[in-house]
Design a protein around this motif. Structure first.
Motif, short mmCIF file in Angstrom:
data_model
loop_
_atom_site.label_atom_id
_atom_site.label_comp_id
_atom_site.label_asym_id
_atom_site.label_seq_id
_atom_site.Cartn_x
_atom_site.Cartn_y
_atom_site.Cartn_z
N LEU A 145 0.83 -1.20 0.00
CA LEU A 145 0.00 0.00 0.00
C LEU A 145 0.86 1.25 0.00
O LEU A 145 1.85 1.33 0.74
CB LEU A 145 -0.92 0.02 1.23
N ALA A 146 0.48 2.21 -0.81
CA ALA A 146 1.10 3.53 -0.75
C ALA A 146 0.49 4.31 0.42
O ALA A 146 -0.68 4.12 0.77
CB ALA A 146 0.89 4.28 -2.06
N ILE A 147 1.27 5.19 1.01
CA ILE A 147 0.84 5.94 2.19
C ILE A 147 0.75 7.41 1.84
O ILE A 147 1.74 8.01 1.40
CB ILE A 147 1.81 5.73 3.37
N HIS A 148 -0.43 7.98 2.03
CA HIS A 148 -0.64 9.41 1.83
C HIS A 148 -0.84 10.06 3.20
O HIS A 148 -1.71 9.62 3.97
CB HIS A 148 -1.86 9.65 0.93
N LEU A 149 -0.08 11.08 3.48
CA LEU A 149 -0.14 11.78 4.75
C LEU A 149 -0.76 13.16 4.56
O LEU A 149 -0.38 13.89 3.65
CB LEU A 149 1.26 11.94 5.36
N VAL A 150 -1.69 13.49 5.43
CA VAL A 150 -2.28 14.83 5.47
C VAL A 150 -1.71 15.51 6.71
O VAL A 150 -1.98 15.10 7.84
CB VAL A 150 -3.81 14.77 5.53
N LEU A 151 -0.92 16.56 6.50
CA LEU A 151 -0.19 17.23 7.58
C LEU A 151 -0.44 18.72 7.52
O LEU A 151 -0.74 19.28 6.46
CB LEU A 151 1.32 16.96 7.47
N ASP A 152 -0.26 19.37 8.68
CA ASP A 152 -0.23 20.82 8.70
C ASP A 152 1.21 21.28 8.47
O ASP A 152 2.09 20.48 8.12
CB ASP A 152 -0.82 21.37 10.00
N ASN A 153 1.47 22.55 8.68
CA ASN A 153 2.79 23.11 8.41
C ASN A 153 3.61 23.30 9.68
O ASN A 153 4.38 24.27 9.80
CB ASN A 153 2.64 24.43 7.66
N GLY A 154 3.45 22.40 10.64
CA GLY A 154 4.24 22.46 11.86
C GLY A 154 5.72 22.27 11.58
O GLY A 154 6.12 21.69 10.57
N SER A 155 6.53 22.77 12.51
CA SER A 155 7.98 22.75 12.29
C SER A 155 8.53 21.34 12.12
O SER A 155 9.43 21.10 11.31
CB SER A 155 8.69 23.45 13.46
N SER A 156 7.98 20.37 12.86
CA SER A 156 8.48 19.00 12.73
C SER A 156 8.04 18.35 11.42
O SER A 156 8.64 17.35 11.01
CB SER A 156 7.99 18.16 13.92
N HIS A 157 7.05 18.90 10.76
CA HIS A 157 6.55 18.32 9.51
C HIS A 157 7.26 18.88 8.28
O HIS A 157 7.22 18.25 7.21
CB HIS A 157 5.05 18.57 9.37
N VAL A 158 7.87 20.04 8.40
CA VAL A 158 8.49 20.69 7.24
C VAL A 158 9.98 20.91 7.44
O VAL A 158 10.61 21.62 6.64
CB VAL A 158 7.79 22.04 6.94
N SER A 159 10.58 20.30 8.46
CA SER A 159 12.01 20.48 8.70
C SER A 159 12.84 19.82 7.60
O SER A 159 12.34 18.98 6.84
CB SER A 159 12.39 19.91 10.07
N PHE A 172 5.80 7.35 0.60
CA PHE A 172 5.01 8.37 1.29
C PHE A 172 4.75 9.55 0.35
O PHE A 172 5.66 10.02 -0.33
CB PHE A 172 5.75 8.87 2.54
N THR A 173 3.51 10.01 0.34
CA THR A 173 3.12 11.22 -0.37
C THR A 173 2.48 12.16 0.64
O THR A 173 1.55 11.75 1.35
CB THR A 173 2.14 10.92 -1.51
N VAL A 174 2.96 13.39 0.70
CA VAL A 174 2.51 14.34 1.72
C VAL A 174 1.59 15.37 1.09
O VAL A 174 1.86 15.88 0.00
CB VAL A 174 3.72 15.03 2.38
N HIS A 175 0.50 15.67 1.80
CA HIS A 175 -0.43 16.72 1.40
C HIS A 175 -0.56 17.68 2.59
O HIS A 175 -1.06 17.29 3.65
CB HIS A 175 -1.80 16.13 1.04
N HIS A 176 -0.11 18.90 2.43
CA HIS A 176 -0.15 19.89 3.50
C HIS A 176 -1.44 20.70 3.42
O HIS A 176 -1.90 21.06 2.33
CB HIS A 176 1.05 20.83 3.42
N THR A 177 -2.00 20.98 4.59
CA THR A 177 -3.15 21.88 4.65
C THR A 177 -2.66 23.31 4.42
O THR A 177 -1.48 23.62 4.61
CB THR A 177 -3.85 21.79 6.01
N PRO A 178 -3.54 24.23 4.02
CA PRO A 178 -3.11 25.63 3.88
C PRO A 178 -2.61 26.19 5.20
O PRO A 178 -2.98 25.72 6.29
CB PRO A 178 -4.39 26.33 3.40
N LYS A 179 -1.78 27.19 5.13
CA LYS A 179 -1.26 27.81 6.35
C LYS A 179 -2.41 28.43 7.15
O LYS A 179 -3.34 29.00 6.60
CB LYS A 179 -0.22 28.87 6.00
#
Length: 240
Positions: A145-159, A172-179
């Protein structure tokens, strides 16, 4: 007496007989029965249908979509005096003073397709801790299975460390919410449920007691979990 007339519809799987001349004619237009095919056409790629028909098997999932975020600084506190439960004629009475026993933080992954959650307690909210959680997801989910992550723009997520780890793991494929719109992440709904059902009125004698109660709540929650019906369509909200 006139002889009977027997007409046949050519190229039809069964005979369709017209009424005899002696039969009374019903008023109004008459529509001949619609001929039926002896064997319905077969759809390409589907198994042959028998007497009862065969439904095609549903397609196997090829990906999992996880809504991930952290909930930090949850206070483990207990009341100085025990709460008196409500009884006939008397409302519940709770002591307003409390004792603090530290704080706890968790990272949660919510499967948006079935509503179940995975909760891990964390000591720090940094990229090292977040990457460790990603490794846990990588090892516990079916490799097919491919993994899609829905994340916000927290510092630990965009470091830089997190981006480098994700680049090295194309699964892994990342989808960030708007700021400033982390509330769009569905895991926030679980955090609200956790706060209303456990944290707001709970009493915890220690940090470990808080973590243990969160784990027990999560196990009970997953037994009845169901996906959220997402209704926000992107229309800008107006303050009232």
């Amino acid at each position: 007496m006139d002889p009977q007339v027997d007409r046949q519809v050519p190229c039809c799987p069964r005979d369709l007989r017209l009424p005899d001349r002696a039969d009374p004619v019903r008023p109004g237009p008459q529509t001949p029965p619609r001929p039926r095919l002896a064997h319905p056409p077969r759809r390409p790629g589907l198994p042959r249908q028998g007497r009862r028909g065969v439904r095609p098997l549903p397609a196997l999932p090829t990906r999992v979509v996880l809504s991930v975020d952290e909930k930090t600084a949850m206070q483990a506190r207990s009341r100085r005096h025990p709460t008196r439960p409500a009884r006939p004629g008397h409302a519940e009475r709770r002591e307003f003073e409390y004792r603090r026993h530290g704080t706890a933080s968790i990272v949660v992954a919510l499967d948006v397709h079935n509503g179940q959650v995975l909760v891990e307690d964390i000591a720090r909210n940094d990229s090292v801790t977040f990457i460790r959680f990603l490794r846990l997801l990588d090892g516990s989910i079916d490799p097919a299975l491919a993994i899609h992550l829905v994340l916000d723009n927290g510092s630990s997520h965009v470091s830089k460390a997190t981006r480098a780890w994700l680049a090295a793991h194309p699964r892994f494929t990342v989808h960030h919410t708007p700021k400033h719109a982390s509330w769009l992440n569905q895991v926030e709904i679980f955090f609200s449920t956790l706060a209303r059902r456990l944290l707001r009125r709970g009493e915890f004698t220690s940090r470990q007691d808080l973590i243990d109660q969160i784990r027990e709540f999560t196990l009970a929650y997953d037994k009845e979990a169901c996906p959220f019906r997402w209704t926000y369509d992107g229309t800008p909200l107006k303050a009232t």
